[in-house]
Design a protein around this motif. Sequence first.
Motif, short mmCIF file in Angstrom:
data_model
loop_
_atom_site.label_atom_id
_atom_site.label_comp_id
_atom_site.label_asym_id
_atom_site.label_seq_id
_atom_site.Cartn_x
_atom_site.Cartn_y
_atom_site.Cartn_z
N ARG A 128 50.67 -34.35 -6.38
CA ARG A 128 51.18 -35.82 -6.37
C ARG A 128 50.03 -36.38 -7.08
O ARG A 128 48.53 -36.29 -6.57
N GLY A 129 50.18 -37.28 -7.96
CA GLY A 129 49.31 -38.09 -8.96
C GLY A 129 48.36 -37.03 -9.56
O GLY A 129 48.88 -35.95 -10.15
N ARG A 130 47.01 -37.05 -9.44
CA ARG A 130 46.18 -35.97 -10.01
C ARG A 130 45.56 -35.13 -8.95
O ARG A 130 44.49 -34.79 -9.05
N VAL A 131 46.43 -34.84 -7.85
CA VAL A 131 46.02 -33.82 -6.57
C VAL A 131 46.96 -32.60 -6.57
O VAL A 131 48.17 -33.04 -6.70
N ALA A 132 46.60 -31.67 -6.67
CA ALA A 132 47.16 -30.39 -6.73
C ALA A 132 46.61 -29.55 -5.46
O ALA A 132 45.69 -29.41 -5.08
N LEU A 133 47.87 -29.17 -4.64
CA LEU A 133 47.45 -28.26 -3.60
C LEU A 133 47.79 -26.57 -4.17
O LEU A 133 48.60 -26.51 -4.71
N VAL A 134 47.02 -25.58 -3.38
CA VAL A 134 46.89 -24.33 -3.79
C VAL A 134 46.52 -23.46 -2.43
O VAL A 134 46.27 -24.23 -1.58
N GLY A 135 46.98 -22.19 -2.76
CA GLY A 135 46.52 -21.21 -1.73
C GLY A 135 47.37 -21.79 -0.24
O GLY A 135 48.73 -22.39 -0.37
N ASP A 136 46.71 -21.74 0.96
CA ASP A 136 47.65 -21.84 2.22
C ASP A 136 47.92 -23.47 2.27
O ASP A 136 48.96 -23.90 2.91
N ALA A 137 46.95 -24.21 1.62
CA ALA A 137 47.33 -25.66 1.58
C ALA A 137 48.97 -26.12 0.82
O ALA A 137 49.56 -27.03 1.34
N ALA A 138 49.10 -25.27 -0.17
CA ALA A 138 50.34 -25.26 -0.78
C ALA A 138 51.37 -24.46 -0.04
O ALA A 138 52.73 -24.71 -0.13
N GLY A 139 51.01 -23.53 0.61
CA GLY A 139 52.20 -22.77 1.23
C GLY A 139 52.52 -21.47 0.49
O GLY A 139 53.52 -21.17 0.60
N THR A 140 51.46 -20.60 0.13
CA THR A 140 51.66 -19.49 -0.69
C THR A 140 51.86 -18.11 -0.16
O THR A 140 51.80 -17.26 -0.73
N VAL A 141 51.79 -18.29 1.30
CA VAL A 141 51.92 -17.03 2.18
C VAL A 141 53.07 -16.55 2.04
O VAL A 141 54.21 -17.40 2.20
N THR A 142 53.43 -15.23 1.54
CA THR A 142 54.79 -14.55 1.47
C THR A 142 55.42 -14.20 2.90
O THR A 142 54.84 -14.17 4.01
N LYS A 143 56.79 -14.37 3.11
CA LYS A 143 57.40 -13.80 4.20
C LYS A 143 57.44 -12.58 4.47
O LYS A 143 57.08 -11.89 3.39
N SER A 144 57.79 -11.95 5.27
CA SER A 144 58.03 -10.33 5.59
C SER A 144 56.72 -9.76 5.59
O SER A 144 56.09 -9.05 6.81
N SER A 145 56.11 -9.77 4.67
CA SER A 145 54.58 -9.09 4.42
C SER A 145 53.17 -9.89 5.03
O SER A 145 52.38 -9.27 5.45
N GLY A 146 53.61 -11.23 5.14
CA GLY A 146 52.62 -12.26 5.45
C GLY A 146 51.41 -11.95 4.71
O GLY A 146 50.19 -12.56 4.82
N GLU A 147 51.43 -11.64 3.23
CA GLU A 147 50.43 -11.49 2.31
C GLU A 147 49.96 -12.84 1.98
O GLU A 147 50.75 -13.79 1.44
N GLY A 148 48.71 -13.18 1.75
CA GLY A 148 48.18 -14.52 1.41
C GLY A 148 47.06 -14.61 0.60
O GLY A 148 47.04 -15.37 -0.19
N ILE A 149 46.21 -13.60 0.58
CA ILE A 149 44.82 -13.67 -0.10
C ILE A 149 45.16 -13.82 -1.74
O ILE A 149 44.46 -14.44 -2.38
N TYR A 150 45.96 -12.47 -2.07
CA TYR A 150 45.86 -12.44 -3.45
C TYR A 150 46.75 -13.84 -3.98
O TYR A 150 46.53 -14.39 -5.17
N PHE A 151 48.04 -13.96 -3.28
CA PHE A 151 48.64 -15.18 -3.76
C PHE A 151 47.96 -16.75 -3.89
O PHE A 151 47.89 -17.43 -4.56
#
Length: 406
Positions: free
Chosen positions: A271-294
């Motif tokens: 939004r605007g000039r603000v970007a979310l990444v990682g857990d703030a954006a919601g990049t954890v995968t279902k099933s495996s629960g993997e989060g660090i790499y993504f």
Amino acid sequence: MVLRVAVVGSGPAGSSAAETLAKAGIETYLFERKLDNAKPCGGAIPLCMVSEFDLPPEIIDRRVRKMKMISPSNIEVDINIEKEDEYIGMCRREILDGFMRNRAASLGATLINGTLYKLDIPTNNSDPYTLHYADHSNGDAKGVKKTLKADVVIGADGANSRIAKAIDAGDYNYAIAFQERIRIPDHLMAYYEDRAEMYVGNDVSPDFYAWVFPKYDHVAVGTGTMKVNKALIKDLQAGIRARAAKKLVGGEIIKVEAHPIPEHPRPHRVRGRVALVGDAAGTVTKSSGEGIYFAAKSARMCAETIVETSNSGQSIPTEDDLKLYLKRWDKKYGMTYKVLDILQRVFYRSDATREAFVEMCADKDVQKLTFDSYLYKTVVPANPLIQMKITAKTIGSLLRGNALAP
């Protein structure tokens, strides 16, 4: 002009973004509230992350080549990585995060030990954002109130992101991860030298799995469940402790941890000039629960987009420029998230389907495809006969699971 970017949060996501920006000569500020923070996390990273993010061997506690899947009825399936140079890396987050944060700082990012408490949003496309924060560099927990102006802000501050709230990014459903670090006797620790365990069943999680992962001098024993079941989390933890009891005899709990984990992307990640990444954006995968790499990958892709669209910091990127990062991310990984979401919905809905899931994991071709996809984050197509076999195996397991389900 020289572009100013503030990165809030210095886990793998924030540190990866800050490193990429600093290397490009962009004026980069990296915020971290607690420099000795140890996020509750299984700590597993795929092999490709080691090379892709140039991680040194000393930050990897264990190289797991054996995975044991345990069904609700305690049927065990052993999954082994055959190649000697392949493994799943197990890390302590305080070690991994500290290394990546310090490297970003050594490459030119300005590290600020501070807690952000307010973000002022500009009323036009050129004025800077103002970050209000408490500076803890003097060792004071309360901190000294300060401000910083930045042209672009990256929110890498986790599931409870203050940056996400400031830009009204919307809420998402989340899971609760609960973990105990347990130091066990040496003769029991030897069993976990290069082995990790995953347990499934309603007694350990109604919608996820529980784990015993080896670390430097202890094992991480934990479970996760959706927010709706958070009142059950201690009972579920007792469940995994009971299931793994014989391997934890004489163990000493050295730390108890809990943390929210996002279950799907936020409605608005830019939004605007603000970007979310990682857990703030919601990049954890279902099933495996993997989060660090993504988390790290999403942040690097975001930072690379900023470098590209700002001409290495010579201009201010727009909202549309930042959304290019999302288009690239969704194109590259969107299908991965959809497939893992389906797997979780199909196989984690009852103990009968969990039994079917563990049964399917015994198939060598399934194991190879799974590990190839996990270790290298690429899907290598199987030959048609093997693909047909895997499909038939999956359907057969599901039919048996559905037949047994209440």
